[in-house]
Write an enzyme that holds these catalytic residues in place. Structure first.
Site: not given
Length: 492
Positions: A74, A76, A377
């Site tokens: 990922d 961000d 996250d």
């Protein structure tokens, strides 16, 4: 300065006399050629090792990044690590200004976020109609709750949700953490899963407080969340990045150092080592222009060399379970759909789906059952969703550094902003203090890594301290996958 290489081209060869004629050719190397060369080396390695039948992992309680044929990252809060306190203050200010200026909400919303920073915690759930926020246990039981920002008493929770403190929509929500489990139904809850939407919870709670203190008083049903949602979405509209609108993107573009950490040299070296060993993908929900801007700031102008394929606007979690086609990129816009047979392992795409990507990995790696890993996250989009498709995951859990870990001194720069005295620990709240270790984890969100991840780390910087072949303890019946250490709160 452009890079060059010299090749030797054979123009004449006679086997009997061993005559060999050659000429030197000077070639200019461009970025696409470099990426393609790396991919071809990986394909050559895979084909010549004839790993047609991938073997199962030797042990279930250990983990190594080098065990995987492909790894997705990922962007961000994973590759791009935000300065969480600053980014949340920016987001809140923009949401509050939009609500006051566009919808006429009370100016109290414009008070600094810091006045209610203690209200914030990842994993809160909003009962949209009642205006109640709640923190739930892994079995769905409401641990603590507020109406707006006002804490609810135990009796109030019982009167509203029953003596069992169970709200049925949460039970349905728990398996996937999707806010809209049934397409087409009007949502009754909204969860706040990461730092890019968490400030919206404070805006909504403050608006509820303002309504309750108005002459009209509390309402039977609140209709505030839709306005908050519009204000939040306005910040992130895709076209705002190129048009310098919406407030959020212009601020990030003009002051990246205020909101984003640059990757350490250790992390850059680690990511390049991973990329040299296996196929790596950047899979992000961000648009290509925003993703490129942030990746360039974090990793440098050569950021594209860290990944084989880049997939933007992936629309997770649907990317892992749906059939949305990959699309070519025309500048920052989506182009035509990409036929699956024309997908390239070193391409840049928009949209897409895991099934087509997996088939491409099988083809390129020459493995029927590749071992796949995803690192992110967002506990719903990056951890639960891929795990339900048989993909191993590593969860980025910044609360580990914020609350402290056993045997490691790593701290979070915004630790004070991530710790709440009202909601308690991210991992355990109002649990049995006689129980120590992982069994003490009782919160809905704190328990997700135990059930859906192989490893949980505060950031990629934590694993970049070690070689890519380092062996970690993984989550299992006999071991903890929290690295570099368990949350302190579990052992006291």
């Amino acid at each position: 300065m452009p890079e060059w290489f010299i090749s030797v081209e054979c123009s004449e060869y006679q086997e009997a006399s061993y005559t060999f004629t050659a000429r030197m050719v000077l070639h200019k190397v461009n970025e696409e050629d470099c990426l393609r060369e790396k991919v071809m080396k990986k394909k050559y390695y895979c084909k010549n090792n004839k790993r047609k039948k991938q073997q199962p992992f030797p042990e279930n309680d250990t983990f190594k990044f080098t065990d995987y044929d492909c790894i997705g990252f990922d962007l961000d809060n994973t590759i791009c690590r935000y300065k969480v306190g600053e980014i949340m203050r920016l987001e809140y200010n923009l949401i509050a200004e939009y609500m006051v200026n566009r919808y006429g909400y009370e100016p109290e919303l414009l008070l600094p976020l810091d006045d209610d920073m203690d209200f914030l915690q990842k994993g809160l759930i909003l009962d949209i109609k009642r205006g109640n926020f709640m923190k739930c246990a892994e079995n769905g039981r409401i641990l603590r709750a507020t109406h707006g920002t006002r804490p609810m008493t135990r009796d109030e929770i019982h009167d509203t949700y029953g003596k069992d403190r169970i709200w049925e929509p949460v039970v349905e929500f728990m398996r996937t953490l999707y806010d809209h489990p049934v397409p087409g139904e009007v949502p009754v809850l909204r969860s706040f899963k990461d730092y890019l939407d968490l400030p919206a919870a404070v805006a909504c709670a403050r608006a509820i407080d303002a309504q309750d203190s108005s002459p009209e008083g509390p309402l039977e049903e609140y209709d505030i969340w839709p306005d908050v949602h519009v204000a939040m979405c306005n910040m992130y509209r895709r076209e705002h990045f190129r048009n310098d609108q919406g407030g959020f993107f212009p601020e990030i573009k003009n002051n990246p150092e205020k909101y984003i950490y640059e990757a350490s040299d250790k992390l850059k070296k680690w990511l390049k080592a991973i990329n040299e060993h296996t196929f790596t993908f950047l899979i992000t929900g961000s648009s290509i222009d925003y993703a490129s801007h942030n990746a360039r700031y974090v990793l440098g102008p050569d950021w594209r060399e860290y990944f084989d394929m880049v997939i933007c606007t992936a629309k997770k979690p649907g990317f892992f379970s749906g059939e949305r086609p990959f699309r070519f990129l025309v500048g920052a816009d989506d182009g035509d759909a990409v036929p699956s047979h024309k997908l390239r392992i070193d391409g840049n795409y928009s949209g897409g789906n895991w099934r087509d990507l997996l088939n491409l990995v099988k083809q390129e790696a020459c493995v029927d059952n590749p071992h796949c890993l995803y690192v992110g996250d967002h506990l719903a989009q990056d951890v639960i969703a891929p795990s339900l498709m048989g993909i191993d995951t590593v969860a980025i859990v910044e609360e580990l550094a914020a609350e402290g870990m056993i045997g490691d001194s790593m701290e979070h720069d915004a630790g004070c902003d991530l710790m709440s005295t009202y909601w308690g620990s991210f991992f355990t709240t109002d649990g049995d203090t006689r129980v120590l270790g992982l069994e003490r984890i009782n919160t809905l969100y704190g328990s997700v890594p135990l059930r859906h991840a192989r490893l949980a780390v505060p950031s990629l910087e934590a694993v970049a301290r070690y070689p890519i072949k380092h062996q970690y303890d993984a989550f299992s019946q006999d071991s903890s996958g929290f690295f570099p250490g368990d949350p302190v709160v579990l052992h006291f």
